[in-house]
Design a protein around this motif. Sequence first.
Motif, short mmCIF file in Angstrom:
data_model
loop_
_atom_site.label_atom_id
_atom_site.label_comp_id
_atom_site.label_asym_id
_atom_site.label_seq_id
_atom_site.Cartn_x
_atom_site.Cartn_y
_atom_site.Cartn_z
N GLY B 190 9.57 -11.50 -4.75
CA GLY B 190 10.08 -10.73 -3.63
C GLY B 190 11.59 -10.53 -3.73
N PHE B 191 12.28 -11.56 -4.17
CA PHE B 191 13.74 -11.48 -4.22
C PHE B 191 14.21 -10.41 -5.22
N MET B 192 13.39 -10.19 -6.26
CA MET B 192 13.78 -9.20 -7.26
C MET B 192 13.91 -7.81 -6.64
N GLN B 193 13.01 -7.57 -5.66
CA GLN B 193 13.03 -6.26 -5.04
C GLN B 193 14.30 -6.00 -4.26
N PHE B 194 14.92 -7.09 -3.78
CA PHE B 194 16.17 -6.93 -3.06
C PHE B 194 17.32 -6.71 -4.02
N MET B 195 17.19 -7.29 -5.20
CA MET B 195 18.29 -7.21 -6.15
C MET B 195 18.33 -5.90 -6.93
N MET B 196 17.18 -5.31 -7.09
CA MET B 196 17.12 -4.11 -7.92
C MET B 196 17.41 -2.85 -7.10
N ASP B 197 17.88 -1.83 -7.79
CA ASP B 197 18.23 -0.59 -7.10
C ASP B 197 17.04 0.33 -6.95
N CYS B 198 16.09 0.17 -7.84
CA CYS B 198 14.91 1.03 -7.77
C CYS B 198 13.68 0.18 -8.04
N VAL B 199 12.72 0.26 -7.16
CA VAL B 199 11.52 -0.53 -7.32
C VAL B 199 10.30 0.39 -7.33
N ILE B 200 9.49 0.22 -8.36
CA ILE B 200 8.27 1.03 -8.48
C ILE B 200 7.09 0.08 -8.46
N ARG B 201 6.09 0.46 -7.73
CA ARG B 201 4.93 -0.41 -7.63
C ARG B 201 3.70 0.30 -8.20
N LEU B 202 3.06 -0.37 -9.12
CA LEU B 202 1.83 0.18 -9.71
C LEU B 202 0.66 -0.65 -9.23
N SER B 203 -0.43 0.03 -8.99
CA SER B 203 -1.59 -0.75 -8.55
C SER B 203 -2.87 -0.17 -9.10
N ARG B 204 -3.85 -0.99 -9.12
CA ARG B 204 -5.17 -0.54 -9.54
C ARG B 204 -6.17 -1.11 -8.55
N ARG B 205 -6.97 -0.27 -8.01
CA ARG B 205 -7.94 -0.80 -7.06
C ARG B 205 -9.22 0.01 -7.11
N LEU B 206 -10.22 -0.54 -6.49
CA LEU B 206 -11.52 0.12 -6.45
C LEU B 206 -11.66 0.88 -5.14
N GLU B 207 -12.11 2.10 -5.27
CA GLU B 207 -12.36 2.91 -4.07
C GLU B 207 -13.70 3.58 -4.27
N HIS B 208 -14.62 3.33 -3.42
CA HIS B 208 -15.98 3.87 -3.56
C HIS B 208 -16.54 3.56 -4.96
N GLY B 209 -16.23 2.37 -5.42
CA GLY B 209 -16.76 1.96 -6.72
C GLY B 209 -16.07 2.59 -7.91
N VAL B 210 -14.95 3.24 -7.67
CA VAL B 210 -14.24 3.88 -8.77
C VAL B 210 -12.86 3.26 -8.90
N SER B 211 -12.46 2.96 -10.13
CA SER B 211 -11.16 2.34 -10.35
C SER B 211 -10.07 3.40 -10.31
#
Lengths: 105, 605
Positions: B190-211
Amino acid sequence: MRRKKTLAKSLGSRLTAALVMRLYVANSAPNSLLAIANLQIICDEFLQDNFKLEIVDVLEEPLRALADGILVTPSLAKLAPSPIAKIVGNLSDKSSVMRALGIRG
Amino acid sequence: MKTIKTAMSSPNAPPLSKMATGIPGFDDISLGGIIPNRATLVLGGPGSGKTVFSLQTLVNAARERNEPGIFVAFEETARQIIDNTTCFNWGLPALAKKKIFFLEAQLSPDVVQAGEFDLSGMLGMLKAKKEAMGARWIVFDGIDVLLTLLQNPVAEMREIYRIRDWLAQNRMNAIITAKIEDGNRTINYGFMQFMMDCVIRLSRRLEHGVSLHRLQITKYRGSDFVAGEYPVNFGISGMEVGAPEPAEIKHAASTERISIGFERLDTMLGGGLFRGSSTLITGVPGTSKTTLVSKFAEAACRRGERTLFVSFDEGAEPIMRNLASVGIQFRPHVKSGLLRMYSARTESTGAEDHLEKLKMLIREHRPRYLVIDPFSAIAKAGGLAAARAVANRLIYMAKDKGITVMLTAISEGDDPQSEATELQISMVADTWIHLSYIVRSGERNRALTIIKSRGTWHSNQVRELVLSEAGPMLADVYTAGGEVLMGTLRWEKETEVKATKKQRRADVDLKQRELQFAEADIRVRIKALELDLQRQRAELELYSSDDEARTLSSSERENELRRMRSADLTGRAVLTPTNGKPKGANGSGHGVNGKKSRKEARDAS
């Protein structure tokens, strides 16, 4: 006490004959200075003069350290006798260092 | 949901110059790329594409701007990373030799840890390497792997600060990736997000059985960015972010008409479709929607224009075989490269992923025509709401690029309105053609109706669509009792009309012949009369010349007699005037002479 130390000394001498080490440090970074001091204590206590230590300043010889596969500082490499070993950290964990170097304390 | 978020930056501040990552879509939502000489943090769970994001940026910088880079791999060996990216067309093995340096930064499991360590040595080495190769980019991939060994949050934070300061001193564009666990575990960094100027979040999840892969910019100091979660897709050129379309619609409107593939339908549409328009073809299964769109695709290929044919849930091979039976040949066009067939299974991925894939295909193939059959299939996986959004975005994107789109959708019943409940594409489509079955007098016949066609006159008639070996065609229109006849009824009417026509033709023929005979008869009679006339004229001529000859010979005989008797010749005084008497005073003499000369002329001829 004295006898014991002599025994330990002779034992240590025999086991750690020609202990060759190289310590990679980052100039005067706190952990690096700490590592030098910690190693000094171990050597003084268990090895006396029966060792060879080279200290490499990574900031002065970066490409050499890179070629040696050094990642973090401080890093201590035991080059001889085999098995070779690699220790990272400021060497404050004395027992781990001794175990890795094959010194019986 | 998706909103354009404006960061709190003073309007007077000069715009931040950014470094493009070259990742399609990302540079759009970040409004230019990442901040130069600073660190961008990429957070994500396992398999969310952090390594691909960072490595693709390095590859793009090296290939497009000739900027060398360093990749510090904490998780995997250089060999593993290069092997993992062979599915992309990056040419990484060659780049790894010249432009991208891989530092393998995994601590061997044999390494003994005895106390705290730091990264100052490593940064010293990297600085030397950076200066040696002139690197402008650096990636710390999976920094969490090394930092967790410190087992001390304070020490971890200190090392992150160390990296940040080092980057600022050495003026390098950096990407730092770290794993985060979504959901049940709290985020370690969490602290890294405060220190950095730009934060990108990638995610992968299942929705209706599809990744589904997603990307979100959660922070960008001093710059606007487009907030929201966007779909991420992986193709041959790497990662791609499904950036949102701009709110303002700016499409060029073409007045160029293009043929739909058969003339009669073009006529029904007032001369064909507009270039860059979108057409929806709806119908229940089996109403030959595929045949119709294929005919369109084939016509486009015949004109030598690039076409992309996307089919869902049916392979390209069976489609080509089936089309060959109605005279539509795709193979030569596939071979020549004009036609690109792409078949996808809709259950496998969500609608947005399909859209990203299609975008990628469009970029690769650069088609002028896009056919998707059946487009309604994208609603199968990932939910209807997403599919609707995708449908709209696809049509807008195609319009932006001037691509003429033809989509098919399966409707539930014969009522075309039922399509409206599904994807609602009928609202954005310019032309809507509905195919249906009309069951009458024990037959099921295909009928074609144009429900709407924006900006053009179009026929309002229901037409019968007939499939033959020569391809689909619209049958002639026969109406009876106010209805368009189809199938056998049409055939009967057609035959009847043909028979009547034949009879009429025979009648006309007969009449013509009669008239011709009459004409010939008259001509013969005219000829006979002409000949008679000539004969009469000749007779008349003969008679008059005979008379003349007779007159002449009698006067000659007289003269002869006179000569023999040595008497005066008649008319001598006239022929030889001696006393200046005006010529022609003796009318009769002149007359005789004239007659004589005429006679002589006749003899000569």
